[in-house]
Design a protein around this motif. Structure first.
Motif, short mmCIF file in Angstrom:
data_model
loop_
_atom_site.label_atom_id
_atom_site.label_comp_id
_atom_site.label_asym_id
_atom_site.label_seq_id
_atom_site.Cartn_x
_atom_site.Cartn_y
_atom_site.Cartn_z
N GLY A 1 0.80 -1.21 0.00
CA GLY A 1 0.00 0.00 0.00
C GLY A 1 0.83 1.25 0.00
O GLY A 1 0.34 2.32 -0.35
N SER A 2 2.11 1.16 0.36
CA SER A 2 2.93 2.38 0.39
C SER A 2 4.28 2.17 -0.29
O SER A 2 4.80 3.07 -0.92
N VAL A 3 4.87 1.00 -0.12
CA VAL A 3 6.20 0.74 -0.67
C VAL A 3 6.15 -0.51 -1.52
O VAL A 3 5.62 -1.54 -1.10
N THR A 4 6.67 -0.41 -2.70
CA THR A 4 6.75 -1.57 -3.58
C THR A 4 8.09 -2.25 -3.36
O THR A 4 9.13 -1.60 -3.34
N SER A 5 8.08 -3.55 -3.19
CA SER A 5 9.33 -4.30 -3.02
C SER A 5 9.36 -5.41 -4.05
O SER A 5 8.33 -5.92 -4.46
N SER A 6 10.56 -5.74 -4.46
CA SER A 6 10.72 -6.76 -5.50
C SER A 6 11.67 -7.84 -5.03
O SER A 6 12.61 -7.60 -4.27
N GLY A 7 11.44 -9.02 -5.52
CA GLY A 7 12.33 -10.15 -5.29
C GLY A 7 12.49 -10.90 -6.59
O GLY A 7 11.78 -10.65 -7.56
N VAL A 8 13.43 -11.82 -6.63
CA VAL A 8 13.70 -12.58 -7.84
C VAL A 8 13.43 -14.05 -7.55
O VAL A 8 13.95 -14.60 -6.58
N VAL A 9 12.66 -14.68 -8.42
CA VAL A 9 12.24 -16.07 -8.23
C VAL A 9 12.73 -16.90 -9.42
O VAL A 9 12.58 -16.48 -10.57
N ARG A 10 13.29 -18.06 -9.13
CA ARG A 10 13.71 -18.97 -10.19
C ARG A 10 12.53 -19.86 -10.54
O ARG A 10 11.91 -20.47 -9.66
N LEU A 11 12.24 -19.99 -11.83
CA LEU A 11 11.04 -20.68 -12.27
C LEU A 11 11.33 -22.12 -12.69
O LEU A 11 12.34 -22.38 -13.36
N ASP A 12 10.41 -23.01 -12.30
CA ASP A 12 10.47 -24.36 -12.86
C ASP A 12 9.66 -24.37 -14.15
O ASP A 12 9.19 -23.32 -14.62
N TYR A 13 9.47 -25.55 -14.75
CA TYR A 13 8.83 -25.61 -16.06
C TYR A 13 7.41 -25.04 -16.01
O TYR A 13 7.03 -24.22 -16.86
N ASP A 14 6.63 -25.47 -15.04
CA ASP A 14 5.24 -25.00 -14.98
C ASP A 14 5.17 -23.49 -14.77
O ASP A 14 4.35 -22.81 -15.37
N ALA A 15 6.06 -23.01 -13.92
CA ALA A 15 6.06 -21.56 -13.67
C ALA A 15 6.51 -20.80 -14.91
O ALA A 15 6.03 -19.70 -15.19
N ARG A 16 7.43 -21.39 -15.68
CA ARG A 16 7.87 -20.75 -16.92
C ARG A 16 6.70 -20.65 -17.89
O ARG A 16 6.53 -19.65 -18.58
N VAL A 17 5.91 -21.72 -17.98
CA VAL A 17 4.75 -21.70 -18.87
C VAL A 17 3.80 -20.57 -18.49
O VAL A 17 3.30 -19.82 -19.34
N ARG A 18 3.58 -20.40 -17.19
CA ARG A 18 2.68 -19.34 -16.71
C ARG A 18 3.27 -17.96 -17.02
O ARG A 18 2.56 -17.06 -17.47
N GLU A 19 4.57 -17.80 -16.82
CA GLU A 19 5.21 -16.50 -17.07
C GLU A 19 5.21 -16.17 -18.56
O GLU A 19 4.91 -15.04 -18.96
N LEU A 20 5.51 -17.17 -19.40
CA LEU A 20 5.48 -16.92 -20.84
C LEU A 20 4.05 -16.64 -21.32
O LEU A 20 3.85 -15.82 -22.23
N SER A 21 3.08 -17.29 -20.70
CA SER A 21 1.68 -17.02 -21.05
C SER A 21 1.32 -15.58 -20.70
O SER A 21 0.62 -14.90 -21.45
N ARG A 22 1.80 -15.13 -19.55
CA ARG A 22 1.55 -13.72 -19.18
C ARG A 22 2.18 -12.78 -20.20
O ARG A 22 1.60 -11.78 -20.61
N MET A 23 3.41 -13.11 -20.64
CA MET A 23 4.12 -12.26 -21.59
C MET A 23 3.44 -12.29 -22.96
O MET A 23 3.45 -11.29 -23.69
N LEU A 24 2.83 -13.45 -23.31
CA LEU A 24 2.18 -13.58 -24.61
C LEU A 24 0.81 -12.93 -24.64
O LEU A 24 0.48 -12.16 -25.55
N ALA A 25 0.00 -13.27 -23.65
CA ALA A 25 -1.41 -12.87 -23.69
C ALA A 25 -1.80 -11.91 -22.58
O ALA A 25 -2.92 -11.39 -22.56
#
Length: 591
Positions: free
Chosen positions: A541-565
């Motif tokens: 609500g006030s501060v945005t924070s970021s982290g980095v997550v390593r993706l497995d195959y299923d997570a990669r599919v979801r991330e690429l789907s987000r990037m595509l559609a």
């Protein structure tokens, strides 16, 4: 090669750990999540400008720590050890960079505080960062020449080695010749002065100890009358003057009287007998002294001519001592006071003059060889200059040929990277004089479109275009000018479709030889990655924070789907993403 990077307190990133691996790593995420801030962190780690405005609000400092693997006996490890740092027991190197909110920056390498400039220096052999705001290694003219030389292959490497050895020898001979030539006049004057001194000394033929003997003789001759008179009076007192009437008894007569008086009574008393014996010895001793005085009187004689000779000789010797003796005024071969004698004794200054003469003779012999040396060096310098010119010309020919091949190869790569009208060429200009690397100024140039002039890379391309040009160059240079890690930001700016696929393929090709980290917004590019990281953001609500997550195959599919559609949960999008991953894997196997 980078193994992991931890970023804390930098921009929108609160605390993020990048787990990296060999090959191709794609870094994706929504707009504003902090992908570019990851690249900023990598730039900071390798000596980039420390901007305090990048420190996360509320934090005292931003910090980046990188763990990388490097050759323990290699250049990077040696530089760290020279700075006082060391590799960990498992052979990894830890680099740390921090910047405070007040702007203070600190750097550490191998556990030791080091200047930030060392990180910048290490970066030349560790990483090449390509992005719109990053310093490009290949924009440095020296780096372009080195890369082109490696691209040219073994033949140029052999010629370059021969050239550098000949160049170094020529420079050494030239410097020696210039030194001898520039000093020739002063050395000739020195030789002339030394010869004059040697002639003066040889003419007098001084001998060690001569000065003391002459001084004693001068003293005797100068006081001959007084010595004769004193010896005569003493002789008469002891023995009398047989040619003159004696007014009183001399010492010999009196001693004779005393001895005869005791001779008559000495047998009566042992004590007086001893006295009589000593008196007899005294009489003999006085007689000997009187005889010596008589002989001395005969020998002593005033000789003004001899006195003048002695004084003149002493004056000549003193002139030698003043010039060539200890502390003398001669500007050459100054000698300390003569040593090797009893400190209580008067120093033999003539011995010091003779020592100067011995040293002067050696020095003159050395100076006399200058003309021979200058002649020999002049011939050698001319021969080496010819070899340098010949080898430099061969280097230029090989570089020009390699430059033509290189320009054609990069231009072909750019055609597939959505820059079909771009042309890359290598401009080679002759320097005013040879350097350690030849006589060539090497510059890679780009004509971004038809009709555009060929300009240096940093002037001929926009930020997005420059990243693609760098990618094309790195692919062509792959195996010729390698660094362990390449980082690309916005390499796919302004492209899509088939061009995006080609960018992914080329990044995958480059990743066969080095570690490649790419910040991308294109799924066609990310699909070729061996390792996929996503920068995720959350908001309280006030501060945005970021982290980095390593993706497995299923997570990669979801991330690429987000990037595509734009919808990671879309079945259609996920099916498309899975198909894209499969096609990318198939094409990657063919590289």
């Amino acid at each position: 090669m980078l193994e992991e990077v931890r970023i804390t307190g930098l921009g929108v990133i609160d605390d993020a750990l990048l787990e990296l691996s060999p090959g191709f790593t794609a870094l994706t995420g929504e707009t504003g999540a902090g992908k570019t801030m990851v690249v900023t962190g990598l730039g900071l780690l390798f000596g980039g400008r420390a901007d305090p405005s990048r420190v996360r609000p509320g934090e005292q400092r931003a910090a980046v720590e990188g763990r990388l693997r490097t050759e323990p006996s290699g250049k990077v490890a040696r530089q760290v050890e020279e700075a006082g740092g060391e590799l960990d027991e498992d052979g990894t190197l830890v680099l740390t960079r921090s910047v405070s909110a007040e702007g203070r920056s600190r750097a550490f390498a191998g556990g030791r505080s080091v200047p930030v400039s060392l990180l910048t220096y290490l970066a030349d052999d560790l990483v090449a960062v390509h992005g719109q705001s990053d310093q490009q290694q290949l924009l440095k003219p020296g780096r372009q020449r080195e890369a082109l030389d490696k691209y040219a292959g073994a033949e140029l490497a052999v010629v370059l080695g021969d050239y550098q050895r000949t160049f170094q020898r020529h420079r050494k001979v030239h410097e020696e010749l210039m030194t001898l030539t520039s000093l020739a006049r002063s050395r000739a004057a020195e030789a002339e002065a030394l010869r004059a001194g040697l002639t003066e000394i040889e003419k007098l033929e001084p001998e060690a100890g001569e000065e003391a003997a002459l001084r004693a003789e001068e003293e005797r001759l100068a006081n001959a009358d007084a010595l004769h008179a004193g010896a005569t009076v003493a002789h008469e007192a002891l023995l009398g003057d047989p040619t003159a009437a004696m007014d009183g008894a001399d010492a010999i007569t009196l001693l004779g009287q005393a001895r005869r008086a005791l001779e008559e009574v000495r047998r009566h008393d042992a004590e007086i007998d001893g006295v009589a014996g000593r008196l007899s010895d005294a009489a003999y001793l006085v007689s000997e002294v009187a005889a010596e005085l008589a002989s001395y009187i005969q020998s002593i004689d005033a000789d003004p001519a001899r006195l003048a000779v002695v004084q003149e000789r002493r004056a000549a010797l003193n002139r030698l001592v003043r010039v060539y003796g200890p502390g003398g005024v001669s500007p050459y071969l100054d000698l300390p006071p003569a040593g090797g004698q009893d400190p209580a004794e008067e120093p033999d200054e003539i011995a010091a003059v003779l020592d100067w003469a011995r040293r002067a003779a050696v020095r003159v012999a050395d100076l006399d060889t200058d003309d021979d040396k200058i002649g020999a060096l002049t011939e050698e310098e001319a021969a080496l200059a010819g070899e340098v010119t010949e080898l430099a010309a061969r280097l230029s020919g090989l570089r020009r040929a390699a430059g033509e091949r290189f320009g054609a190869d990069v231009t072909a790569e750019l055609t597939a990277l959505a820059m079909p009208h771009a042309r890359v060429s290598v401009q080679i200009n002759e320097l005013d004089e040879p350097t350690m690397h030849g006589i060539d100024d090497v510059e890679i140039r780009l004509a971004a479109h038809q009709g555009a002039p060929a300009l240096p890379l940093h002037k001929g391309a926009s930020g997005g275009e420059l990243s693609r040009v760098m990618l094309a160059i790195e692919v062509v240079f792959a195996g010729a000018d390698p660094v362990p890690t390449f980082v690309f930001d916005e390499v796919d700016a302004g492209v899509g479709g088939k061009a995006a696929v080609e960018i992914g393929r080329r990044l995958a090709k480059l990743a066969r030889l080095a570690q490649v980290i790419v910040v991308t917004h294109l799924p066609q590019v990310a699909a070729f990655a061996d390792n996929h990281l996503v920068v995720a953001k959350s908001s309280d609500g006030s501060v945005t924070s970021s982290g980095v997550v390593r993706l497995d195959y299923d997570a990669r599919v979801r991330e690429l789907s987000r990037m595509l559609a734009g919808l990671e949960d879309s079945e259609f999008g996920q099916a498309h993403a899975a198909e894209l991953l499969a096609l990318a894997a198939e094409q990657a196997e063919q590289l």
